[in-house]
Design an enzyme around this catalytic site. Structure first.
Site, PDB file in Angstrom:
ATOM      1  N   ARG A 108     -26.205 -50.925 -12.247  1.00 40.37           N
ATOM      2  CA  ARG A 108     -26.968 -49.848 -11.819  1.00 40.37           C
ATOM      3  C   ARG A 108     -28.404 -50.012 -11.785  1.00 40.37           C
ATOM      4  NH1 ARG A 108     -26.175 -43.504 -13.324  1.00 40.37           N
ATOM      5  NH2 ARG A 108     -24.255 -43.852 -12.072  1.00 40.37           N
ATOM      6  N   HIS A 135     -23.611 -45.561  -3.678  1.00 37.17           N
ATOM      7  CA  HIS A 135     -22.736 -45.070  -4.895  1.00 37.17           C
ATOM      8  C   HIS A 135     -21.263 -45.216  -4.585  1.00 37.17           C
ATOM      9  CE1 HIS A 135     -22.342 -43.980  -8.811  1.00 37.17           C
ATOM     10  NE2 HIS A 135     -22.360 -42.590  -8.814  1.00 37.17           N
ATOM     11  N   GLN A 138     -18.142 -43.842  -6.979  1.00 42.04           N
ATOM     12  CA  GLN A 138     -18.245 -42.491  -6.845  1.00 42.04           C
ATOM     13  C   GLN A 138     -17.279 -41.863  -5.904  1.00 42.04           C
ATOM     14  OE1 GLN A 138     -20.190 -39.920  -9.092  1.00 42.04           O
ATOM     15  NE2 GLN A 138     -18.403 -38.660  -7.756  1.00 42.04           N
ATOM     16  N   ASP A 231     -25.387 -32.828  -4.228  1.00 41.22           N
ATOM     17  CA  ASP A 231     -25.985 -33.499  -5.350  1.00 41.22           C
ATOM     18  C   ASP A 231     -27.546 -32.915  -5.505  1.00 41.22           C
ATOM     19  OD1 ASP A 231     -26.413 -35.628  -6.930  1.00 41.22           O
ATOM     20  OD2 ASP A 231     -26.628 -37.151  -5.409  1.00 41.22           O
ATOM     21  N   CYS A 274     -21.160 -34.828  -7.667  1.00 38.13           N
ATOM     22  CA  CYS A 274     -21.105 -36.131  -8.453  1.00 38.13           C
ATOM     23  C   CYS A 274     -21.365 -36.040  -9.893  1.00 38.13           C
ATOM     24  CB  CYS A 274     -21.644 -37.248  -7.757  1.00 38.13           C
ATOM     25  SG  CYS A 274     -23.453 -36.830  -7.491  1.00 38.13           S
ATOM     26  N   ARG A 307     -13.372 -40.928 -12.067  1.00 34.08           N
ATOM     27  CA  ARG A 307     -14.321 -42.031 -12.218  1.00 34.08           C
ATOM     28  C   ARG A 307     -13.518 -42.938 -12.947  1.00 34.08           C
ATOM     29  NH1 ARG A 307     -19.746 -41.728 -11.430  1.00 34.08           N
ATOM     30  NH2 ARG A 307     -19.382 -44.048 -10.876  1.00 34.08           N
TER      31      ARG A 307
END
Ligand code: CP
Ligand code: NVA
Length: 320
Positions: A108, A135, A138, A231, A274, A307
């Protein structure tokens, strides 16, 4: 359908066919049921997994760590001040060293080119745990959540409202085009998807039956939506960028609130995020109001749990 993804990196959903994404979603669903039944196949026994985090994380870090523990692998967390990469040691050198010791590496960080360079040099699968541009893990969790609540994702209308060119919006667009969904971004024009990704999306949509629309008017955009997604308005690493306050102001009309949810014309429209989220009481308006965040339509904690199952599926499929 059996699918061989062994040895593949997971950098972006662009690299995966609809059948491969379907396979990962099915595997994740199976892992979720198995865990609920207390069954742990231990498919990752004797594997060592490096977790490189140059940005903070709750869900992604914990999902990788718990997935490793569940399946018998050893996770090693490498925070930004723990290793030499980017300071005393180049990315290719770090990749080759870690690739000699670990079976797979999660990364990341900031620039997407770093995750690509790691994949070029490591010789083991690299998993993108979020970059400035993408991402992908996700989105698997988001699609699993939609399917759990509404059935097959193909043909569903998903509307992303807010910062339309951030990593999550890009990843959702990518996944939605691959899986034949109807995807709309509602945002000010300055935050529309970048041209190269738009071109890619329109091209893939022709092959898969997906559609993609960019819309300035949020109330119009959400009509008929099966799910509304938002988001944060300021992503990690952007806090001190010039013009960030102006961006936040431009996004205020794109808050997900009860009026926007009602504008779908459907009672069952899901609310997705998310996380982490700023959910506010109307005094300090941010991307979602408290009532929507806490409503029965909000599936944000299912997404968070998923996740774990999706990341477990990605590791198992690419490592064994
Ligand atoms: N959604 C997500 O990636 O959360 P974290 O930043 O906590 O990992
Ligand atoms: N767009 C957000 C996503 C966090 C999971 C960020 O990059 O900060």
């Amino acid at each position: 359908m059996p699918m061989n993804l062994t040895g593949r990196s997971f950098l972006t959903l662009k690299d995966f066919s609809p059948e491969e994404i379907r396979y990962l979603l099915d595997l994740s669903r199976d892992y979720k049921s198995l865990k609920r039944a207390g069954i742990y196949p231990k498919r990752l026994q004797n594997k060592n997994v490096a977790l490189i985090f140059e940005k903070s994380s709750t869900r992604t870090r914990c999902a990788f760590t718990v997935a490793c523990a569940d399946e018998g692998a050893h996770p090693e967390y490498l925070g930004k001040n723990d290793i030499q990469m980017g300071k005393k040691e180049s990315i290719p050198d770090t990749a080759r060293v870690l690739g000699r010791m670990f079976d797979g590496i999660e990364f990341r960080g900031f620039e997407h080119s770093v995750v690509e360079e790691l994949a070029k040099w490591a010789g083991v699968p690299i998993w993108n745990g979020l970059t400035d541009d993408d991402h992908p893990t996700q989105v698997l969790a988001d699609f699993q959540t939609i399917e759990e609540n509404l059935g097959a994702i193909r043909g569903k209308k998903l509307v992303y409202v807010g910062d339309g060119r951030n990593n999550v919006a890009n990843a959702l667009l990518t996944g939605a085009m691959k899986m034949g969904m109807h995807f709309t971004i509602a945002a000010p024009e300055s935050l529309f998807t970048k041209n190269d990704l738009q071109d890619w999306a329109f091209k893939v949509a022709k092959q898969t039956g997906a559609t993609f629309e960019l819309e300035r008017d949020p109330l119009k955009a959400v009509r008929g939506a099966d799910a509304i997604y938002t988001d944060v308005w300021v992503s990690m690493g952007e806090e001190n960028k010039p013009g960030i306050q102006e961006r936040v102001e431009s996004l205020r009309p794109y808050q997900v609130n009860s009026k926007l949810m009602a504008a779908t014309g459907k009672r069952e429209t899901l609310f997705l995020h998310c996380l982490p989220a700023h959910h506010t009481d109307g005094v300090h308006d941010m991307e979602v109001t408290e009532d929507v965040f806490e409503s029965a339509n909000s599936k944000v904690f299912d997404e968070a749990e998923n996740r774990l199952h999706t990341i477990k599926a990605v590791m198992a499929a690419t490592l064994t």
